[in-house]
Design an enzyme around this catalytic site. Structure first.
Site, PDB file in Angstrom:
ATOM      1  N   GLY A  69       0.809  -1.209   0.000  1.00 57.12           N
ATOM      2  CA  GLY A  69       0.000   0.000   0.000  1.00 57.12           C
ATOM      3  C   GLY A  69       0.848   1.267   0.000  1.00 57.12           C
ATOM      4  CB  THR A  70       3.793   2.283   2.012  1.00 55.33           C
ATOM      5  OG1 THR A  70       3.139   1.960   3.240  1.00 55.33           O
ATOM      6  CG2 THR A  70       4.643   3.523   2.201  1.00 55.33           C
ATOM      7  CG  ASN A 158      -5.621   3.768   8.859  1.00 53.61           C
ATOM      8  OD1 ASN A 158      -5.930   4.796   8.252  1.00 53.61           O
ATOM      9  ND2 ASN A 158      -4.633   3.724   9.711  1.00 53.61           N
ATOM     10  CD  GLN A 186      -7.048  -1.330   7.116  1.00 53.80           C
ATOM     11  OE1 GLN A 186      -7.821  -2.280   7.294  1.00 53.80           O
ATOM     12  NE2 GLN A 186      -5.775  -1.369   7.478  1.00 53.80           N
ATOM     13  CG  HIS A 208       0.153  -6.742   4.894  1.00 48.96           C
ATOM     14  ND1 HIS A 208       0.113  -6.391   6.208  1.00 48.96           N
ATOM     15  CD2 HIS A 208       0.408  -5.609   4.221  1.00 48.96           C
ATOM     16  CE1 HIS A 208       0.360  -5.094   6.334  1.00 48.96           C
ATOM     17  NE2 HIS A 208       0.537  -4.585   5.134  1.00 48.96           N
ATOM     18  CB  THR A 244      12.468  -8.965 -11.224  1.00 52.16           C
ATOM     19  OG1 THR A 244      13.617  -8.612 -11.997  1.00 52.16           O
ATOM     20  CG2 THR A 244      12.085 -10.408 -11.489  1.00 52.16           C
ATOM     21  CB  CYS A 330       1.438   2.257  10.002  1.00 52.69           C
ATOM     22  SG  CYS A 330       0.321   1.037   9.323  1.00 52.69           S
TER      23      CYS A 330
END
Ligand code: PLP
Length: 389
Positions: A69-70, A158, A186, A208, A244, A330
């Protein structure tokens, strides 16, 4: 009994997703290699991309895999500002957001501001952390037309779980020709989200949070959207993002999404019931306030406690084998006062007293009963302990 109620921080990986992930890890090929092993890896990636695309209402080519997400959020916000600056050299550039966003958005915008690349256009939230639509309209009207590179908004807060009025936000932004990005980290998997139906430009999601691996996410960008500059240059494997590709991660992400989206309505109903039981049981305790909108994520319970520190209560719950968060999960393992509760206008004491419980697919009635048994004594002891300096 260990009780994990921090699914919004990260979700345990279901056994079926673990099995798919482990199997995909056996494959050797680089998805950009031309030999058969490479092509097998490429097929895994493209199948996973198609699955994710289906769940967000776009074509597969509109989905780019990222490290989470970040990265997705930073790619959109900064990529949008850089592209906008190129198109309008020498002009002021704004980026619109609320102070209740996740730090991935807040810190990206604060960095752009400190570096002289863009100025934040702050939109107020109400006491439930829901965006104030009249203020959004007023702020977008207050700056020169064409100066706002984009608007980023949470799908669901969140910390306090409130769902945002996405269609209304998108409609107002459209009137001002401002591109919209959704931080759906979220919310993806809990509520239906279609980029095309909502008429927004982009969306960030993360594996995740739904039981996939950490370090895998996606940035979904509509083909019709305003351009983004790339932040990560290299082999050009994906639009806006070189590097990659992680075939096993993409496979696990798509399986986590499938296992989440295909959960039965009765299972979802049951989780909402557990959430409401926790809300009711905590909400009746003296000096405890349930925060956030009633239109909330179906796994989120958020409280503030008069006279008690969230951090102390977290440690006391931890000692009982109950894992929750103060909301600012976080912040690199440091329990800080909640910037979201502050943005809601509830004051410093409330911001230091926040606790978030987030339920998941494995949460049981017995676990909720146990939390409700233990909590009154935790609260009492937290009040006696006071506030850490
Ligand atoms: N946005 C929101 C709303 C989140 O809750 C989180 C993580 O907690 C993120 C962004 C960051 O996602 P990631 O952990 O995948 O980098």
């Amino acid at each position: 009994m260990v009780i994990y109620l921090d699914y919004a921080a990260t979700s345990p990986m279901p056994a079926d997703v673990q099995a798919e992930y482990a199997q995909a890890l056996h494959l050797v090929g680089n998805p950009s290699s031309i030999h058969q092993a490479g092509q097998q890896a490429r097929n895994l990636i493209e199948n996973a991309r198609a699955v994710i695309a289906g769940y967000v209402g776009v074509e597969p080519m509109e989905v780019s895999f990222t490290s989470g997400g970040t990265e997705s959020i930073n790619t959109w916000i900064k990529g949008r500002v850089f592209a906008h600056r190129k198109a309008r050299p020498g002009e002021d550039v704004f980026i619109a957001l609320t102070r209740a966003e996740h730090h991935a958005s807040l810190d990206a915008v604060e960095w752009l501001d400190a570096s002289g690349f863009a100025t934040p256009l702050w939109i107020d939230v109400d006491s439930d952390a829901v965006m104030d639509l009249a203020h959004l309209d007023a702020q977008l009207s207050a700056v020169p037309a064409g100066s706002v590179a984009g608007l980023t908004t949470l799908v669901a807060n969140n910390e306090v779980g409130s769902l945002q009025p996405l269609s209304e936000i998108a409609a107002i932004a459209r009137e001002h020709s401002v591109p919209v990005h959704l931080d759906a980290v979220q919310g993806f998997g809990s509520i239906p989200l279609s980029l095309s139906e909502l008429g927004v430009d982009a969306m960030s999601i993360s594996a995740h949070k739904l039981g996939g691996p950490v370090g895998v996410g996606a940035l979904v960008v509509s083909r019709a959207a305003s351009p983004l500059d790339s932040l990560i240059h290299g082999g050009g494997q994906q639009v806006s993002r070189s590097g990659t590709l992680d075939a096993a991660g993409a496979v696990a992400f798509s399986h986590a999404a499938m296992s989440t989206f295909e959960r039965s309505p009765s299972e979802r109903e049951q989780r909402r019931g557990l959430r409401d039981a926790l809300i009711d049981g905590l909400g009746v305790l003296e000096g405890v306030s349930v925060r956030g909108s009633s239109n909330r994520l179906d796994n989120n319970v958020h409280i503030t406690m008069e006279g008690a520190s969230g951090e102390v209560a977290l440690y006391l719950l931890d000692a009982e084998g109950i894992y929750v968060s103060t909301g600012s999960a976080c912040q690199a393992g440091v329990a800080e006062s909640s910037h979201v509760v502050s943005a809601m206008g509830l004051g410093d004491q409330a911001a230091r007293s926040a606790l978030r419980f987030t339920l998941g697919y494995a949460t049981t009635q017995a676990e909720i009963t146990r939390v409700l048994e233990v909590f009154p004594s935790v609260l009492e002891r937290a009040r006696v302990a006071g506030y850490p300096s």
